[in-house]
Design a protein around this motif. Sequence first.
Motif, PDB file in Angstrom:
ATOM      1  N   ALA A 177      14.680  -3.597 -12.799  1.00  0.00           N
ATOM      2  CA  ALA A 177      13.793  -3.350 -14.003  1.00  0.00           C
ATOM      3  C   ALA A 177      12.375  -2.725 -14.044  1.00  0.00           C
ATOM      4  CB  ALA A 177      12.829  -5.459 -13.007  1.00  0.00           C
ATOM      5  N   ARG A 178      12.408  -2.098 -12.754  1.00  0.00           N
ATOM      6  CA  ARG A 178      11.029  -0.319 -13.168  1.00  0.00           C
ATOM      7  C   ARG A 178      10.698  -0.109 -12.296  1.00  0.00           C
ATOM      8  NH1 ARG A 178       5.664  -2.967 -12.541  1.00  0.00           N
ATOM      9  NH2 ARG A 178       5.847  -5.295 -11.882  1.00  0.00           N
ATOM     10  N   ARG A 179      10.086   0.794 -12.058  1.00  0.00           N
ATOM     11  CA  ARG A 179       9.228   1.448 -10.834  1.00  0.00           C
ATOM     12  C   ARG A 179       8.367   0.537 -10.931  1.00  0.00           C
ATOM     13  NH1 ARG A 179      10.425   6.617  -9.556  1.00  0.00           N
ATOM     14  NH2 ARG A 179       9.503   5.895  -7.376  1.00  0.00           N
ATOM     15  N   LEU A 180       7.933   0.256  -9.708  1.00  0.00           N
ATOM     16  CA  LEU A 180       6.654  -0.592  -8.517  1.00  0.00           C
ATOM     17  C   LEU A 180       5.444   0.604  -8.588  1.00  0.00           C
ATOM     18  CD1 LEU A 180       7.699  -3.247  -6.392  1.00  0.00           C
ATOM     19  CD2 LEU A 180       6.998  -2.927  -9.172  1.00  0.00           C
ATOM     20  N   ILE A 181       5.135   1.453  -9.570  1.00  0.00           N
ATOM     21  CA  ILE A 181       4.109   2.776  -9.593  1.00  0.00           C
ATOM     22  C   ILE A 181       2.128   2.192  -9.700  1.00  0.00           C
ATOM     23  CG2 ILE A 181       2.951   4.621 -10.944  1.00  0.00           C
ATOM     24  CD1 ILE A 181       5.751   5.176 -12.489  1.00  0.00           C
ATOM     25  N   ALA A 182       1.847   2.176  -8.571  1.00  0.00           N
ATOM     26  CA  ALA A 182       0.383   1.949  -8.334  1.00  0.00           C
ATOM     27  C   ALA A 182      -0.405   3.196  -7.562  1.00  0.00           C
ATOM     28  CB  ALA A 182       0.949   0.838  -7.275  1.00  0.00           C
ATOM     29  N   PRO A 183      -1.459   2.710  -7.604  1.00  0.00           N
ATOM     30  CA  PRO A 183      -2.648   3.280  -6.788  1.00  0.00           C
ATOM     31  C   PRO A 183      -2.032   3.906  -5.459  1.00  0.00           C
ATOM     32  CG  PRO A 183      -3.538   1.849  -7.993  1.00  0.00           C
ATOM     33  CD  PRO A 183      -2.005   1.110  -7.864  1.00  0.00           C
ATOM     34  N   VAL A 211       1.146  -1.009  -0.087  1.00  0.00           N
ATOM     35  CA  VAL A 211       0.172  -0.142   0.231  1.00  0.00           C
ATOM     36  C   VAL A 211       0.468   1.420   0.091  1.00  0.00           C
ATOM     37  CG1 VAL A 211      -1.318   1.439   1.203  1.00  0.00           C
ATOM     38  CG2 VAL A 211      -2.224  -0.924   1.257  1.00  0.00           C
ATOM     39  N   ASN A 212       0.659   1.737  -0.906  1.00  0.00           N
ATOM     40  CA  ASN A 212       1.850   3.327  -0.605  1.00  0.00           C
ATOM     41  C   ASN A 212       0.149   4.478  -0.301  1.00  0.00           C
ATOM     42  OD1 ASN A 212       3.073   5.367  -1.905  1.00  0.00           O
ATOM     43  ND2 ASN A 212       3.574   5.108  -3.162  1.00  0.00           N
ATOM     44  N   ALA A 213       0.698   5.461   0.804  1.00  0.00           N
ATOM     45  CA  ALA A 213       0.302   6.045   1.602  1.00  0.00           C
ATOM     46  C   ALA A 213       1.190   7.551   0.713  1.00  0.00           C
ATOM     47  CB  ALA A 213      -0.080   6.270   3.280  1.00  0.00           C
ATOM     48  N   GLY A 214       0.871   7.771  -0.001  1.00  0.00           N
ATOM     49  CA  GLY A 214       1.796   9.006  -0.906  1.00  0.00           C
ATOM     50  C   GLY A 214       3.458   9.089  -0.899  1.00  0.00           C
ATOM     51  N   HIS A 215       3.864   7.607  -0.569  1.00  0.00           N
ATOM     52  CA  HIS A 215       5.662   7.395  -1.176  1.00  0.00           C
ATOM     53  C   HIS A 215       5.668   7.998  -2.102  1.00  0.00           C
ATOM     54  CE1 HIS A 215       8.146   7.516   2.482  1.00  0.00           C
ATOM     55  NE2 HIS A 215       9.318   6.480   1.116  1.00  0.00           N
ATOM     56  N   PRO A 216       7.313   8.141  -2.137  1.00  0.00           N
ATOM     57  CA  PRO A 216       7.537   7.528  -3.932  1.00  0.00           C
ATOM     58  C   PRO A 216       7.569   6.369  -4.079  1.00  0.00           C
ATOM     59  CG  PRO A 216       9.355   9.388  -1.668  1.00  0.00           C
ATOM     60  CD  PRO A 216       8.269   8.971  -1.711  1.00  0.00           C
ATOM     61  N   SER A 217       7.390   6.198  -5.076  1.00  0.00           N
ATOM     62  CA  SER A 217       7.543   4.462  -5.288  1.00  0.00           C
ATOM     63  C   SER A 217       8.542   3.519  -5.738  1.00  0.00           C
ATOM     64  CB  SER A 217       6.570   3.986  -6.892  1.00  0.00           C
ATOM     65  OG  SER A 217       5.814   5.289  -7.608  1.00  0.00           O
ATOM     66  N   PRO A 218       8.017   2.281  -5.583  1.00  0.00           N
ATOM     67  CA  PRO A 218       9.683   1.533  -4.694  1.00  0.00           C
ATOM     68  C   PRO A 218      10.353   1.255  -6.069  1.00  0.00           C
ATOM     69  CG  PRO A 218       7.931   0.404  -4.150  1.00  0.00           C
ATOM     70  CD  PRO A 218       7.170   1.523  -4.220  1.00  0.00           C
ATOM     71  N   ILE A 219      11.504   0.052  -6.088  1.00  0.00           N
ATOM     72  CA  ILE A 219      12.051  -0.037  -7.872  1.00  0.00           C
ATOM     73  C   ILE A 219      12.172  -1.692  -7.432  1.00  0.00           C
ATOM     74  CG2 ILE A 219      14.497   0.021  -8.715  1.00  0.00           C
ATOM     75  CD1 ILE A 219      14.655   3.084  -7.510  1.00  0.00           C
ATOM     76  N   LEU A 220      11.613  -1.752  -7.641  1.00  0.00           N
ATOM     77  CA  LEU A 220      12.431  -3.604  -8.665  1.00  0.00           C
ATOM     78  C   LEU A 220      13.903  -3.504  -9.100  1.00  0.00           C
ATOM     79  CD1 LEU A 220      11.232  -6.059  -8.309  1.00  0.00           C
ATOM     80  CD2 LEU A 220      10.138  -6.409 -10.635  1.00  0.00           C
ATOM     81  N   VAL A 221      14.140  -4.140  -8.611  1.00  0.00           N
ATOM     82  CA  VAL A 221      15.529  -4.879  -9.160  1.00  0.00           C
ATOM     83  C   VAL A 221      15.494  -6.385  -9.441  1.00  0.00           C
ATOM     84  CG1 VAL A 221      17.897  -5.241  -9.199  1.00  0.00           C
ATOM     85  CG2 VAL A 221      16.683  -3.276  -7.687  1.00  0.00           C
ATOM     86  N   LEU A 278      15.752   1.512   2.178  1.00  0.00           N
ATOM     87  CA  LEU A 278      15.046  -0.039   2.966  1.00  0.00           C
ATOM     88  C   LEU A 278      15.474  -0.582   1.695  1.00  0.00           C
ATOM     89  CD1 LEU A 278      14.972  -1.449   5.384  1.00  0.00           C
ATOM     90  CD2 LEU A 278      12.141  -0.858   4.897  1.00  0.00           C
ATOM     91  N   MET A 279      15.622  -1.958   1.669  1.00  0.00           N
ATOM     92  CA  MET A 279      15.863  -2.821   0.414  1.00  0.00           C
ATOM     93  C   MET A 279      15.455  -4.446   0.975  1.00  0.00           C
ATOM     94  SD  MET A 279      19.204  -3.826  -1.918  1.00  0.00           S
ATOM     95  CE  MET A 279      19.082  -2.178  -3.064  1.00  0.00           C
ATOM     96  N   VAL A 280      14.473  -5.370   0.495  1.00  0.00           N
ATOM     97  CA  VAL A 280      14.514  -6.164   0.228  1.00  0.00           C
ATOM     98  C   VAL A 280      14.321  -7.215  -0.605  1.00  0.00           C
ATOM     99  CG1 VAL A 280      12.014  -7.579   1.299  1.00  0.00           C
ATOM    100  CG2 VAL A 280      12.385  -5.166   1.657  1.00  0.00           C
ATOM    101  N   GLU A 281      15.057  -8.478  -0.188  1.00  0.00           N
ATOM    102  CA  GLU A 281      15.848  -9.592  -1.289  1.00  0.00           C
ATOM    103  C   GLU A 281      14.724 -10.540  -0.712  1.00  0.00           C
ATOM    104  OE1 GLU A 281      19.528 -10.679  -2.444  1.00  0.00           O
ATOM    105  OE2 GLU A 281      19.009 -11.751  -0.573  1.00  0.00           O
ATOM    106  N   TRP A 282      13.929 -10.796  -2.096  1.00  0.00           N
ATOM    107  CA  TRP A 282      13.708 -12.439  -1.387  1.00  0.00           C
ATOM    108  C   TRP A 282      14.765 -13.273  -2.653  1.00  0.00           C
ATOM    109  CZ3 TRP A 282       9.951 -16.158  -4.922  1.00  0.00           C
ATOM    110  CH2 TRP A 282      10.029 -17.046  -4.362  1.00  0.00           C
ATOM    111  N   ARG A 283      15.091 -14.586  -1.581  1.00  0.00           N
ATOM    112  CA  ARG A 283      15.962 -15.429  -1.356  1.00  0.00           C
ATOM    113  C   ARG A 283      15.064 -16.726  -2.543  1.00  0.00           C
ATOM    114  NH1 ARG A 283      20.274 -15.384   2.296  1.00  0.00           N
ATOM    115  NH2 ARG A 283      21.377 -13.943   1.811  1.00  0.00           N
TER     116      ARG A 283
END
Length: 397
Positions: free
Chosen positions: A297-303, A281-291, A391-396
């Motif tokens: 790969a892209r910005r995770l632009i969402a409502p 959920v994005n509450a007025g925050h910059p969209s995260p980045i998918l690496v 803050l970076m999250v990695e799914w292994r």
Amino acid sequence: MTPGRRADRSESFGETLLGAVLDRAHELPPHLIGPLVAEVLGRLGGRRPQVLLQDYGQLLLAPLPGEGLTGGESQVIDASEAGRCFLDAVPVELPEDDGVRVHLPLLDGGDQVGVMAVTLDSVDDDDRRLLLRMSGLVADLLVTKHGYSDLFFGVRRGEPMSVAAEIQWSLLPPLAMIMPRVAVAGILEPAYDVAGDSFDYALNGDVLHVVMIDAMGHGLDAATMATVAIGAYRHARRLGVGLSGIYDFMDRAVGEQFGPEHFVTAQMMQLDTTTGQTQWVNAGHPSPILVRDHRVARRLIAPTTLPVGLGGSEPRISELVLEPGDRVLCFTDGLVEEHKTGGEEFGEGQLIDCVNQLERTGRGIRAVTRSLSHTLKRARGGHTTDDATLLMVEWRG
């Protein structure tokens, strides 16, 4: 085993050494951790023992004081063998005239507390195994004891810290968590004067919960708002409500406490570590980045909905299925909106270029996050007028 004979329960040398730490750990005052480490390493034949703790800016490794421990100047992480051990979280051995200098990472749940160093005449596999186990015990001791002593806080401070930053650091979880399925790493700038930025995470069963926030304003007002927002997030998360419910809790807490002219932008995320299914959920925050595959790969632009505190409508939940090795980078706007004197805004394009450059090194998430923050700070002229948090999250997988 022959009938009538008891198994040999005598302690081996290594067990005796580790036992010397374990037997005294629960009643050991924090200021005696160093002397105990020096004593035990001395029984192993070690010389010049050191316990080095990272400073809040993650630039230096500062020596822990204590009888029997070697002092000296802080070591620059990017220009020392101890720093290499710290960044890569692996032992580093350095031949010297009088033996071998061994550096071992002090790891607790994947978080890097610092480095333990000692010189031995020579090193074999038995020494390495014993030293690694010893460093794990020392890391656990440091993490356990720091909650009721100011000793470690003092060692880690490379410069004076503001009251707002003091509040923010007291809120934070460990800066990194490395687990088999998932990893998290974060960093705050300016480390000694941060006020409104913060993040939090929790691994509950198979689900990783993450939030990043940016409270409006500066100084104590922003730090106070961030405290309420993180407190409300944790309360809602521990009640087990979903992302929409978490937003509602945070929104009401900030709105009721500070009024309609104050707000906190936020990004809330949940990751199923067994499948890679991600919701946010994005509450007025910059969209995260998918690496992906070590490249943006892209910005995770969402409502989006309104920032926390402004009474926004029920947020829309966005979804994404991650692939093994994917990393999601969240950041606050201070990272991209900074201007050099008389120059243009730093911008997301430069951020993406820096991410791609560092991802090509193939380093772990903790080292990449730290290097990215410091690289961006240098590119902005070595300073920031606003909080700039990663803050970076990695799914292994």
